[in-house]
Design an enzyme around this catalytic site. Structure first.
Site, PDB file in Angstrom:
ATOM      1  N   ARG A 237       0.828  -1.194   0.000  1.00 43.15           N
ATOM      2  CA  ARG A 237       0.000   0.000   0.000  1.00 43.15           C
ATOM      3  C   ARG A 237       0.866   1.249   0.000  1.00 43.15           C
ATOM      4  O   ARG A 237       1.915   1.295   0.654  1.00 43.15           O
ATOM      5  CB  ARG A 237      -0.929   0.031   1.227  1.00 43.15           C
ATOM      6  CG  ARG A 237      -2.115  -0.924   1.127  1.00 43.15           C
ATOM      7  CD  ARG A 237      -3.108  -0.470   0.067  1.00 43.15           C
ATOM      8  NE  ARG A 237      -4.271  -1.333  -0.051  1.00 43.15           N
ATOM      9  CZ  ARG A 237      -4.364  -2.371  -0.883  1.00 43.15           C
ATOM     10  NH1 ARG A 237      -3.339  -2.680  -1.664  1.00 43.15           N
ATOM     11  NH2 ARG A 237      -5.461  -3.089  -0.943  1.00 43.15           N
ATOM     12  N   GLU A 266      -2.358   8.027  -6.304  1.00 46.78           N
ATOM     13  CA  GLU A 266      -2.242   7.231  -7.522  1.00 46.78           C
ATOM     14  C   GLU A 266      -3.115   7.817  -8.617  1.00 46.78           C
ATOM     15  O   GLU A 266      -4.313   8.040  -8.391  1.00 46.78           O
ATOM     16  CB  GLU A 266      -2.617   5.771  -7.244  1.00 46.78           C
ATOM     17  CG  GLU A 266      -1.637   5.103  -6.301  1.00 46.78           C
ATOM     18  CD  GLU A 266      -1.734   3.575  -6.307  1.00 46.78           C
ATOM     19  OE1 GLU A 266      -2.650   3.016  -6.946  1.00 46.78           O
ATOM     20  OE2 GLU A 266      -0.868   2.934  -5.675  1.00 46.78           O
ATOM     21  N   HIS A 285       1.567   0.054  -9.900  1.00 52.32           N
ATOM     22  CA  HIS A 285       0.601  -0.781  -9.178  1.00 52.32           C
ATOM     23  C   HIS A 285       0.194  -1.982 -10.031  1.00 52.32           C
ATOM     24  O   HIS A 285      -0.989  -2.283 -10.198  1.00 52.32           O
ATOM     25  CB  HIS A 285      -0.632   0.034  -8.780  1.00 52.32           C
ATOM     26  CG  HIS A 285      -1.326  -0.504  -7.561  1.00 52.32           C
ATOM     27  ND1 HIS A 285      -1.987   0.288  -6.673  1.00 52.32           N
ATOM     28  CD2 HIS A 285      -1.456  -1.768  -7.080  1.00 52.32           C
ATOM     29  CE1 HIS A 285      -2.506  -0.441  -5.705  1.00 52.32           C
ATOM     30  NE2 HIS A 285      -2.199  -1.705  -5.934  1.00 52.32           N
TER      31      HIS A 285
END
Length: 309
Positions: A237, A266, A285
């Site tokens: 995370r 993000e 990611h």
């Protein structure tokens, strides 16, 4: 049934079960509010499901998260409305574990630095390349004989452990919530102190949920505890690691490098320093994003939503 675009196998399972499915293109889809009014179930990947969104869906009975974490779901607001929340905690385990091992290999063997040096003309002397590699400071390390430290030893952490143990890597872990017998069966040495794990880890891999309790848990002080030449991998995370401190440690040479797949914001800004540090592998990611994992996530969340309905 309302869902973000996900793998066709999940959608097919829902339709074959008699569910009417409306597929939307994320939270910006103009049809969102109208579709929510009639939705009994909602499946999302990264869309934030907060109280305001739930208020638009008076019939909603279940929210399904296409992934392992629930950071983007307001669990309290869901409970207050009697809405069941389900996710797919194991569907991306293998993909994320493979990412961590791949990153460890790449960092230890300096793949990115070597490629950039070769492509940039830094290794063009009329002498052997191996000699130039050594003179350029590009000697790598073997994983065999090193120690991997897990911060969080759930399913993904243990999957990483299985892989690196086959390569001759010892595994230690800090996880106050893990079952000691499970870790012992996995040949993972559990330590009671996070600092002890960090100070003994040649490879530190994070496997924690996000949120206030873990934000900044790997700060400048803890980064300084890592042995010289260690690497850090965060595919868990954003917000767990102080990126400024991480960049400083890599630039100073105390850390051999790092791999970062997640960000507090993000996507990160294009000029974010973490994206431009040569010894930091910054990926978008994608640790869980394999064909196989996406298919498993779609099918698993569809089954869980059908069970809840």
């Amino acid at each position: 049934m309302l869902q973000e675009s996900i793998h066709a196998d999940g959608e097919r399972l829902l339709r074959d079960s008699g569910v009417d499915v409306v597929v939307l293109d994320g939270p910006g889809d103009a049809r969102m509010a109208a579709a929510l009014r009639d939705a009994d179930a909602l499946i999302v990947r990264s869309t934030r499901v907060d109280a305001a969104l739930l208020d638009l869906a008076p019939r909603l009975r279940v929210v399904g998260r296409h992934g392992a974490g629930l950071d983007n779901i307001d669990l309290e607001a869901s409970r207050d409305r009697g809405i069941v929340v389900v996710n797919t905690p194991h569907s991306n385990t293998e993909s994320v574990a493979e990412y961590v091992v791949a990153a460890a290999f790449s960092l230890f063997r300096r793949f990115d630095e070597g490629r950039e040096s070769l492509a940039g003309g830094a290794l063009q002397q009329p002498s052997s390349l191996p000699g130039q590699v050594q003179r350029a400071g590009l000697l790598g390390r073997e994983l065999q004989g090193s120690t991997l430290g897990l911060v969080g030893a759930g399913a993904i952490g243990r999957a990483v452990a299985r892989r690196v143990q086959a390569l001759g890597v010892a595994v230690i872990a800090y996880d106050p919530f893990a079952d000691a017998a499970v870790l012992a069966d996995a040949q993972i040495t559990a330590l009671e102190s996070l600092d002890d794990v960090i100070s003994r880890s040649d490879i530190l891999s994070l496997h924690l949920p996000g949120g206030d309790a873990t934000r900044g848990i790997i700060d400048a002080r803890r980064i300084s505890l890592l042995p010289d030449g260690a690497v850090l991998i965060n595919a868990a995370r954003g917000g767990l690691v102080d990126h400024d401190a991480l960049i400083a440690a890599v630039r100073s040479g105390s850390l051999m490098g790092a791999a970062v797949d997640v960000y507090e914001q993000e996507p990160p800004a294009a000029d974010d320093a973490i994206l431009h540090e040569p010894r930091i592998i910054a990926t978008p990611h994608l640790a869980a994003m394999t064909d196989e994992a996406v298919q498993r996530m779609a099918v698993d969340v569809a089954r869980s939503v059908l069970d809840a309905l």
